[in-house]
Design a protein around this motif. Structure first.
Motif, PDB file in Angstrom:
ATOM      1  N   PHE A   1       0.822  -1.218   0.000  1.00 48.61           N
ATOM      2  CA  PHE A   1       0.000   0.000   0.000  1.00 48.61           C
ATOM      3  C   PHE A   1       0.857   1.270   0.000  1.00 48.61           C
ATOM      4  O   PHE A   1       0.330   2.372  -0.156  1.00 48.61           O
ATOM      5  CB  PHE A   1      -0.934   0.019   1.219  1.00 48.61           C
ATOM      6  N   GLU A   2       2.146   1.121   0.156  1.00 46.70           N
ATOM      7  CA  GLU A   2       3.039   2.272   0.183  1.00 46.70           C
ATOM      8  C   GLU A   2       2.874   3.106  -1.085  1.00 46.70           C
ATOM      9  O   GLU A   2       3.059   2.622  -2.199  1.00 46.70           O
ATOM     10  CB  GLU A   2       4.495   1.808   0.301  1.00 46.70           C
ATOM     11  N   GLY A   3       2.472   4.375  -0.898  1.00 47.54           N
ATOM     12  CA  GLY A   3       2.330   5.303  -2.010  1.00 47.54           C
ATOM     13  C   GLY A   3       1.038   5.171  -2.795  1.00 47.54           C
ATOM     14  O   GLY A   3       0.810   5.933  -3.743  1.00 47.54           O
ATOM     15  N   LEU A   4       0.178   4.234  -2.427  1.00 43.98           N
ATOM     16  CA  LEU A   4      -1.061   4.014  -3.176  1.00 43.98           C
ATOM     17  C   LEU A   4      -2.093   5.090  -2.827  1.00 43.98           C
ATOM     18  O   LEU A   4      -2.396   5.310  -1.652  1.00 43.98           O
ATOM     19  CB  LEU A   4      -1.636   2.628  -2.855  1.00 43.98           C
ATOM     20  N   SER A   5      -2.629   5.745  -3.833  1.00 46.46           N
ATOM     21  CA  SER A   5      -3.651   6.772  -3.602  1.00 46.46           C
ATOM     22  C   SER A   5      -4.995   6.097  -3.355  1.00 46.46           C
ATOM     23  O   SER A   5      -5.460   5.302  -4.172  1.00 46.46           O
ATOM     24  CB  SER A   5      -3.750   7.713  -4.808  1.00 46.46           C
ATOM     25  N   VAL A   6      -5.597   6.420  -2.221  1.00 46.25           N
ATOM     26  CA  VAL A   6      -6.811   5.737  -1.772  1.00 46.25           C
ATOM     27  C   VAL A   6      -7.866   6.754  -1.378  1.00 46.25           C
ATOM     28  O   VAL A   6      -7.578   7.691  -0.609  1.00 46.25           O
ATOM     29  CB  VAL A   6      -6.510   4.825  -0.555  1.00 46.25           C
ATOM     30  N   ARG A   7      -9.072   6.577  -1.882  1.00 40.43           N
ATOM     31  CA  ARG A   7     -10.187   7.380  -1.396  1.00 40.43           C
ATOM     32  C   ARG A   7     -10.603   6.782  -0.054  1.00 40.43           C
ATOM     33  O   ARG A   7     -11.123   5.673   0.032  1.00 40.43           O
ATOM     34  CB  ARG A   7     -11.365   7.347  -2.375  1.00 40.43           C
ATOM     35  N   ALA A   8     -10.337   7.519   1.021  1.00 42.72           N
ATOM     36  CA  ALA A   8     -10.681   7.053   2.365  1.00 42.72           C
ATOM     37  C   ALA A   8     -10.863   8.267   3.259  1.00 42.72           C
ATOM     38  O   ALA A   8      -9.977   9.118   3.338  1.00 42.72           O
ATOM     39  CB  ALA A   8      -9.581   6.144   2.914  1.00 42.72           C
ATOM     40  N   THR A   9     -12.012   8.342   3.919  1.00 38.55           N
ATOM     41  CA  THR A   9     -12.305   9.508   4.757  1.00 38.55           C
ATOM     42  C   THR A   9     -12.133   9.179   6.234  1.00 38.55           C
ATOM     43  O   THR A   9     -12.054   8.008   6.625  1.00 38.55           O
ATOM     44  CB  THR A   9     -13.752   9.986   4.524  1.00 38.55           C
ATOM     45  N   GLY A  10     -12.081  10.229   7.055  1.00 37.57           N
ATOM     46  CA  GLY A  10     -12.093  10.096   8.504  1.00 37.57           C
ATOM     47  C   GLY A  10     -10.996   9.203   9.042  1.00 37.57           C
ATOM     48  O   GLY A  10      -9.852   9.186   8.582  1.00 37.57           O
ATOM     49  N   GLY A  11     -11.391   8.388  10.040  1.00 40.60           N
ATOM     50  CA  GLY A  11     -10.433   7.509  10.688  1.00 40.60           C
ATOM     51  C   GLY A  11      -9.883   6.452   9.769  1.00 40.60           C
ATOM     52  O   GLY A  11      -8.750   5.994   9.945  1.00 40.60           O
ATOM     53  N   ILE A  12     -10.655   6.056   8.777  1.00 38.08           N
ATOM     54  CA  ILE A  12     -10.167   5.050   7.820  1.00 38.08           C
ATOM     55  C   ILE A  12      -9.001   5.616   7.025  1.00 38.08           C
ATOM     56  O   ILE A  12      -8.003   4.937   6.782  1.00 38.08           O
ATOM     57  CB  ILE A  12     -11.300   4.595   6.880  1.00 38.08           C
ATOM     58  N   GLY A  13      -9.104   6.881   6.634  1.00 37.14           N
ATOM     59  CA  GLY A  13      -8.021   7.529   5.911  1.00 37.14           C
ATOM     60  C   GLY A  13      -6.754   7.586   6.745  1.00 37.14           C
ATOM     61  O   GLY A  13      -5.647   7.308   6.250  1.00 37.14           O
ATOM     62  N   LYS A  14      -6.909   7.918   8.024  1.00 37.83           N
ATOM     63  CA  LYS A  14      -5.739   7.978   8.910  1.00 37.83           C
ATOM     64  C   LYS A  14      -5.131   6.597   9.104  1.00 37.83           C
ATOM     65  O   LYS A  14      -3.906   6.450   9.187  1.00 37.83           O
ATOM     66  CB  LYS A  14      -6.136   8.599  10.244  1.00 37.83           C
ATOM     67  N   ALA A  15      -5.995   5.586   9.183  1.00 37.21           N
ATOM     68  CA  ALA A  15      -5.483   4.224   9.325  1.00 37.21           C
ATOM     69  C   ALA A  15      -4.688   3.817   8.095  1.00 37.21           C
ATOM     70  O   ALA A  15      -3.603   3.235   8.207  1.00 37.21           O
ATOM     71  CB  ALA A  15      -6.638   3.252   9.556  1.00 37.21           C
ATOM     72  N   MET A  16      -5.213   4.133   6.907  1.00 36.67           N
ATOM     73  CA  MET A  16      -4.508   3.760   5.679  1.00 36.67           C
ATOM     74  C   MET A  16      -3.163   4.482   5.574  1.00 36.67           C
ATOM     75  O   MET A  16      -2.206   3.931   5.026  1.00 36.67           O
ATOM     76  CB  MET A  16      -5.377   4.065   4.461  1.00 36.67           C
ATOM     77  N   ALA A  17      -3.097   5.687   6.113  1.00 35.54           N
ATOM     78  CA  ALA A  17      -1.836   6.435   6.075  1.00 35.54           C
ATOM     79  C   ALA A  17      -0.750   5.733   6.881  1.00 35.54           C
ATOM     80  O   ALA A  17       0.444   5.839   6.563  1.00 35.54           O
ATOM     81  CB  ALA A  17      -2.050   7.852   6.583  1.00 35.54           C
ATOM     82  N   THR A  18      -1.144   4.994   7.928  1.00 36.45           N
ATOM     83  CA  THR A  18      -0.139   4.320   8.756  1.00 36.45           C
ATOM     84  C   THR A  18       0.558   3.186   8.018  1.00 36.45           C
ATOM     85  O   THR A  18       1.634   2.743   8.431  1.00 36.45           O
ATOM     86  CB  THR A  18      -0.761   3.756  10.051  1.00 36.45           C
ATOM     87  N   VAL A  19      -0.046   2.688   6.927  1.00 36.64           N
ATOM     88  CA  VAL A  19       0.618   1.646   6.138  1.00 36.64           C
ATOM     89  C   VAL A  19       1.165   2.224   4.834  1.00 36.64           C
ATOM     90  O   VAL A  19       1.464   1.487   3.892  1.00 36.64           O
ATOM     91  CB  VAL A  19      -0.325   0.455   5.852  1.00 36.64           C
TER      92      VAL A  19
END
Length: 336
Positions: A161-179
């Protein structure tokens, strides 16, 4: 005889005016199209009309009254009487309910999501928060855990997932940023175009939204078990409009919420989830399942830091953030 007829005519006209005055129509602002996500609102409209013999009706509009990210603003000025929105669309406007969007809360069922949401909605601090917009929280739009549909090569591990652009809002977006993913917030109606143009390579949605907004039409893979969290999308009413209702009409509305939510859950679990697997199979979408060890590491990296940051940020807003967080996590721990 003429006087008698005149009195009858006047009486009939007066009755017509009274009947017209008793009739109430509320405008309801939704978006997209009718789908699993809106079935409780549709059911609520049906129940209210039935209970009042058509004297109180909810006129539902899909995008004709406001943009989804402006629905709370519309409620605040009385542009319409009822609306649906998602907390992550404008976190600064409704910070109290974003506790329900924290990642990895451990919610497992739609019924549990309803119980948590209603408990939070009843908290005095939450009521005060939404009162700034003349909004009264009526009911949630419970959604299952989100997962990703994406294009390109399917990820084989969380490192992909490193560098992958993802549509994700709220806490899900923050979670995806951690990976290492790059979260982007956009409304659901913008997602398909963003995928087609390459702005995002993956989209985080619940199953119904993946089907409704077309991400599976060009998607190549689906994550089965990331389960980072969900979004909280309440239905709210304009408080002055609610207060102006007659007692009978107010009871018809408030007394129909539980039945509307029960109908929603039944529809979601039967129709939507039964259609989801076949929809993936028909399109040849690859299912991606991560190991228990990777999911545990993902949770450890995302959950505690997000909760700590949320508590710190919202305590600074003078919200009882720790109390709200403890309310939610306590209910989850007790299986409520």
């Amino acid at each position: 005889m003429r006087k008698y007829l005149n009195r009858v005519a006047v009486a009939a006209l007066s009755f017509a005016f009274v009947s017209e005055a008793m009739a109430t129509e509320w405008n309801v602002s939704l978006w997209g199209k009718r789908r699993a996500f809106t079935e409780h609102v549709e059911k609520l409209a049906e129940l209210v009309s039935e209970k009042t013999n058509g004297e109180f009706t909810l006129k539902i509009s899909y995008g004709g009254l406001s943009k989804n990210k402006e629905n709370l603003d519309g409620i605040s000025i009385g542009a319409f009487e009822m609306a649906q929105f998602c907390a992550g669309y404008h976190r600064d406007k409704n910070p109290s309910i974003t506790v329900l969007e924290l990642p990895f809360l451990g919610v497992e069922t739609l019924e549990q999501e309803i119980a948590l949401s209603m408990a939070v909605y009843e908290h005095p601090a939450v009521k005060k928060d939404l009162a700034r917009w003349d909004a009264t929280l009526l009911m949630p739009s419970p959604l299952p855990q989100y997962n990703l549909v994406g294009v390109g090569e399917a990820p084989k591990s969380l490192a992909d997932f490193e560098g992958l652009s993802v549509r994700a809002t709220g806490g899900i977006g923050k979670a995806m940023a951690t990976v290492g993913a790059v979260p982007t917030s956009m409304s659901a109606s913008e997602v398909r175009q963003a995928m087609d143009s390459g702005i995002v390579k993956a989209v985080s949605f619940a199953p119904h939204a993946h089907m409704s907004f077309g991400t599976i039409e060009n998607g190549k893979w689906w994550t089965t078990n990331l389960n980072p969290g969900t979004v909280n999308c309440p239905v709210v009413v304009n408080t002055p409009a609610l207060e102006d209702l007659s007692d009978a009409h107010r009871e018809a509305l408030l007394g129909s919420v539980d039945e509307a939510l029960e109908y929603y859950v039944t529809q979601y679990e039967s129709k939507t989830m039964e259609a989801w697997g076949p929809a993936l199979d028909e399109r040849g979408i690859e299912r991606v399942t991560f190991s228990d060890e990777e999911i545990a590491a993902f949770k450890e990296a995302a959950a505690a830091p997000a909760a700590a940051a949320w508590i710190e940020e919202n305590t600074a807003r003078r919200l009882p953030a720790q109390e709200l967080y403890d309310l939610v996590t306590g209910m989850v721990a007790n299986g409520s």
